[in-house]
Design a protein around this motif. Structure first.
Motif, PDB file in Angstrom:
ATOM      1  N   VAL A 183       3.198  -3.899   5.462  1.00  0.00           N
ATOM      2  CA  VAL A 183       2.042  -2.790   4.924  1.00  0.00           C
ATOM      3  C   VAL A 183       2.637  -1.974   3.584  1.00  0.00           C
ATOM      4  O   VAL A 183       2.530  -1.416   3.785  1.00  0.00           O
ATOM      5  CB  VAL A 183       0.662  -2.244   5.907  1.00  0.00           C
ATOM      6  N   PHE A 184       1.320  -3.008   2.368  1.00  0.00           N
ATOM      7  CA  PHE A 184       1.843  -2.168   1.261  1.00  0.00           C
ATOM      8  C   PHE A 184       0.208  -1.584   0.742  1.00  0.00           C
ATOM      9  O   PHE A 184      -0.595  -2.376   0.472  1.00  0.00           O
ATOM     10  CB  PHE A 184       1.879  -2.690  -0.044  1.00  0.00           C
ATOM     11  N   LEU A 193      11.795  -4.987   0.645  1.00  0.00           N
ATOM     12  CA  LEU A 193      10.433  -4.641  -0.230  1.00  0.00           C
ATOM     13  C   LEU A 193      10.501  -3.362   0.983  1.00  0.00           C
ATOM     14  O   LEU A 193       9.165  -3.404   1.010  1.00  0.00           O
ATOM     15  CB  LEU A 193       9.617  -5.778   0.663  1.00  0.00           C
ATOM     16  N   LYS A 194      11.100  -3.336   2.113  1.00  0.00           N
ATOM     17  CA  LYS A 194      10.312  -2.187   3.735  1.00  0.00           C
ATOM     18  C   LYS A 194      10.256  -0.712   2.484  1.00  0.00           C
ATOM     19  O   LYS A 194       9.839   0.019   2.896  1.00  0.00           O
ATOM     20  CB  LYS A 194      11.256  -1.521   4.128  1.00  0.00           C
ATOM     21  N   LEU A 214      -1.895  -5.385   0.864  1.00  0.00           N
ATOM     22  CA  LEU A 214      -1.196  -6.474   1.355  1.00  0.00           C
ATOM     23  C   LEU A 214      -0.620  -6.250   2.762  1.00  0.00           C
ATOM     24  O   LEU A 214       0.053  -4.943   2.869  1.00  0.00           O
ATOM     25  CB  LEU A 214      -0.358  -6.865   0.301  1.00  0.00           C
ATOM     26  N   VAL A 215      -0.724  -7.158   4.084  1.00  0.00           N
ATOM     27  CA  VAL A 215       0.041  -7.213   4.540  1.00  0.00           C
ATOM     28  C   VAL A 215       1.182  -8.240   4.949  1.00  0.00           C
ATOM     29  O   VAL A 215       0.320  -9.596   4.847  1.00  0.00           O
ATOM     30  CB  VAL A 215      -1.067  -7.093   6.009  1.00  0.00           C
ATOM     31  N   LEU A 273      -8.207   0.895   5.809  1.00  0.00           N
ATOM     32  CA  LEU A 273      -7.455  -0.234   4.710  1.00  0.00           C
ATOM     33  C   LEU A 273      -8.348  -1.825   5.386  1.00  0.00           C
ATOM     34  O   LEU A 273      -8.126  -1.855   6.981  1.00  0.00           O
ATOM     35  CB  LEU A 273      -5.964  -0.481   5.073  1.00  0.00           C
ATOM     36  N   THR A 274      -8.315  -2.882   5.042  1.00  0.00           N
ATOM     37  CA  THR A 274      -8.306  -4.469   5.328  1.00  0.00           C
ATOM     38  C   THR A 274      -7.021  -4.502   4.662  1.00  0.00           C
ATOM     39  O   THR A 274      -8.304  -5.848   3.303  1.00  0.00           O
ATOM     40  CB  THR A 274     -10.178  -4.843   5.284  1.00  0.00           C
ATOM     41  N   PRO A 275      -5.847  -4.734   4.039  1.00  0.00           N
ATOM     42  CA  PRO A 275      -4.655  -5.392   3.711  1.00  0.00           C
ATOM     43  C   PRO A 275      -5.663  -7.141   3.704  1.00  0.00           C
ATOM     44  O   PRO A 275      -6.082  -7.630   4.739  1.00  0.00           O
ATOM     45  CB  PRO A 275      -4.250  -5.154   4.234  1.00  0.00           C
ATOM     46  N   GLU A 276      -5.090  -7.682   2.774  1.00  0.00           N
ATOM     47  CA  GLU A 276      -5.158  -9.463   2.252  1.00  0.00           C
ATOM     48  C   GLU A 276      -4.103  -9.396   3.473  1.00  0.00           C
ATOM     49  O   GLU A 276      -2.497  -8.692   3.112  1.00  0.00           O
ATOM     50  CB  GLU A 276      -5.208  -9.558   0.581  1.00  0.00           C
TER      51      GLU A 276
END
Length: 210
Positions: free
Chosen positions: A3-4, A26-27, A9-10, A62-65
């Motif tokens: 999760v970013f 990317l972690k 983004l997720v 949060l509501t990530p894309e």
């Protein structure tokens, strides 16, 4: 799964789509990182919607894309076959010793797959409870540059991946008859993958819903 927060983004870790390589690369840029146990790392979309998405929204606003990678269905199953054919620390031979790829595919698509063939499907992994693929950004595994460009643009930083969990080099041919049966049973999964490829390796909002 990663999760970013700032990029909103997720990134889902669809099994056998290079998820470990992306996770390791990317972690360090993510605020939330699930690793280790497969149940956490490879959280399906429906489990995410049921449990984790409400937590992100209620606790953090949060509501990530949603971002995911999909592999050619035959190659994704072939990767599972090679993975389960490898020797393990506990045995000199893999779980599928002596089994052909045709037989493995037949077991995978059986009405009640045996334990060694319970690998699920990419379509099921990416679908909500109602069967709709509610992913905002879906990329083809075979076009990694598209995903890298997208993530670099959203994260504001480039990255490189290194091959991880490479399957052993095993000859695993699939007969035309068995491939035809697989395509018949998993027609929707093949159709979705074909849509991604036809779109150049990146499909935005595959469900076609706002």
């Amino acid at each position: 799964m990663l999760v970013f927060v700032d990029a909103n983004l997720v990134l889902f870790a669809v099994p056998k789509t290079g998820s470990t390589a992306y996770h390791l690369a990317l972690k360090g840029m993510s605020e939330i990182s699930f690793s280790g146990k497969a149940a956490y790392k490879h959280m399906s979309l429906r489990k995410y919607e049921r449990h984790f998405a409400p937590y992100l929204k209620n606790a953090h606003g949060l509501t990530p894309e949603r971002v995911a990678v999909m592999r050619h269905p035959v190659e994704q199953i072939r990767s599972w076959y090679k993975y389960r054919s490898r020797p393990t620390p506990r045995a000199e031979k893999g779980v599928l010793e002596g089994m052909s790829f045709d037989d493995f595919v037949a077991a995978v698509i059986a009405p009640q797959p045996p334990e060694f063939a319970k690998i699920g499907s990419q379509l099921t992994f990416l679908a909500s409870e109602d069967g709709v693929v509610r992913v905002d950004h879906l990329f083809a595994y075979e076009r990694p540059l598209r995903l890298r460009q997208f993530l670099t643009g959203r994260l504001g930083k480039d990255f490189e991946t290194k091959q991880r969990n490479v399957s052993p080099a095993i000859d695993a041919p699939l007969s035309p008859a068995m491939e035809a049966k697989l395509r018949e049973v998993r027609a929707e999964e093949f159709a979705l993958y074909d849509r991604i490829v036809a779109a150049g390796g990146y499909l935005s909002n595959p469900a076609g819903q706002d």
